[in-house]
Design a protein around this motif. Structure first.
Motif, PDB file in Angstrom:
ATOM      1  N   MET A   1       3.868   0.626   2.657  1.00 53.60           N
ATOM      2  CA  MET A   1       3.404  -0.231   3.757  1.00 53.60           C
ATOM      3  C   MET A   1       3.139  -1.610   3.167  1.00 53.60           C
ATOM      4  SD  MET A   1       2.349  -0.444   6.995  1.00 53.60           S
ATOM      5  CE  MET A   1       1.449   0.936   7.712  1.00 53.60           C
TER       6      MET A   1
ATOM      7  N   GLN B   1       0.840  -1.189   0.000  1.00 50.31           N
ATOM      8  CA  GLN B   1       0.000   0.000   0.000  1.00 50.31           C
ATOM      9  C   GLN B   1       0.878   1.243   0.000  1.00 50.31           C
ATOM     10  OE1 GLN B   1      -2.684   0.599   3.358  1.00 50.31           O
ATOM     11  NE2 GLN B   1      -4.117   1.716   2.062  1.00 50.31           N
TER      12      GLN B   1
ATOM     13  N   GLY C   1      -1.840   6.994   0.396  1.00 46.72           N
ATOM     14  CA  GLY C   1      -2.899   7.639  -0.369  1.00 46.72           C
ATOM     15  C   GLY C   1      -3.588   6.728  -1.369  1.00 46.72           C
ATOM     16  N   GLN C   2      -3.166   5.467  -1.408  1.00 46.46           N
ATOM     17  CA  GLN C   2      -3.770   4.507  -2.333  1.00 46.46           C
ATOM     18  C   GLN C   2      -4.316   3.312  -1.566  1.00 46.46           C
ATOM     19  OE1 GLN C   2      -1.208   3.496  -5.618  1.00 46.46           O
ATOM     20  NE2 GLN C   2      -0.442   5.586  -5.839  1.00 46.46           N
ATOM     21  N   GLY C   3      -5.124   2.505  -2.255  1.00 48.03           N
ATOM     22  CA  GLY C   3      -5.631   1.290  -1.651  1.00 48.03           C
ATOM     23  C   GLY C   3      -4.604   0.177  -1.708  1.00 48.03           C
ATOM     24  N   PRO C   4      -4.776  -0.870  -0.904  1.00 50.80           N
ATOM     25  CA  PRO C   4      -3.844  -2.001  -0.948  1.00 50.80           C
ATOM     26  C   PRO C   4      -3.862  -2.671  -2.322  1.00 50.80           C
ATOM     27  CG  PRO C   4      -5.236  -2.088   1.015  1.00 50.80           C
ATOM     28  CD  PRO C   4      -5.802  -1.037   0.130  1.00 50.80           C
TER      29      PRO C   4
END
Lengths: 115, 111
Positions: free
Chosen positions: A89, A37, A40-43
């Motif tokens: 992450m 991830q 600011g973005q989705g997984p």
């Protein structure tokens, strides 16, 4: 309450070095996922295991990333060599099974910074 | 290619109001979707699941709808509280296939 465990929580490494992340899913969960991830973005799914078998690694950059789940329990994700763009992450999740809309239980994640 | 959009990066509302978050999809026919909450520096936490044959699902102050004609899901939080401030992710899925997560909407509930 059972939780997904991940370690380390934070990792700082220099580019070209090797780094490894560990995940211990909830007991009894057959399916294990590794996500990346970016802030600011989705997984984004990297790899999915059903027991000890890889069922989807289509988004895993296989030239530098590898993942294993040898005994169908805990799992390790490795990056070698790390690049600046790998800073993100890394989330591990587990679920009871794959072929149903079971909820995914996520661990706390490993925050990787590549310098 | 499959695409999932969430209505905005950030949404600010006043405490006590209803927050409405939108998730749209294109080039995709999901069988179900899930909504997750994510706090800063932590992994997502599952909130609700809704299947394509269900129009609406509720859980306490949460409500989610699924409109296959509009290719859209709406997520509502009624009587919002500052503790509801977080990023909310939608994820679409089909049986035997993996979820695709949207980019998330960061909700701030102002006291």
């Amino acid at each position: 309450e059972a939780e997904v465990a991940q370690s380390p929580r934070y990792k700082i490494t220099e580019k070209s070095q090797a780094v490894a992340f560990w995940c211990d899913p909830i007991s009894g969960h057959a399916t294990l996922y590794w996500y990346r991830q970016i802030l600011g973005q989705g997984p984004e799914l990297l790899v999915q295991f059903q027991d000890e078998s890889v069922v989807d690694d289509s988004q895993l950059p296989k030239d530098r990333f590898s993942a294993e789940r040898l005994k169908g329990v805990d799992s390790t994700l490795k990056i070698q060599p790390a690049e600046l763009g790998d800073s993100a992450m890394y989330l591990c999740a587990s679920s009871l099974a794959r072929d149903s809309p079971y909820e995914q239980y996520f661990g706390p994640g490993t925050r990787l910074t590549v310098t | 290619s499959q695409k999932i959009e969430q209505n905005s990066e950030a949404l600010n509302i006043q405490e006590g109001k209803t927050a409405t978050l939108t998730c749209n999809y294109t080039n995709y026919s999901p069988a179900y979707l899930q909504w997750y909450r994510q706090d800063p520096g932590r992994g997502p936490v599952f909130l609700l699941l809704i299947r394509e044959n269900e129009k609406e699902k509720r859980k306490e102050r949460l409500k989610v709808t699924f409109d296959t004609t509009l290719k859209q899901s709406l997520f509502h939080i009624t009587a919002s509280q500052p503790a509801d401030s977080a990023t909310y992710l939608c994820a679409w899925g089909n049986y035997g296939q993996n979820f695709v997560f949207g980019p998330g909407t960061r909700l701030s509930v102002l006291p």
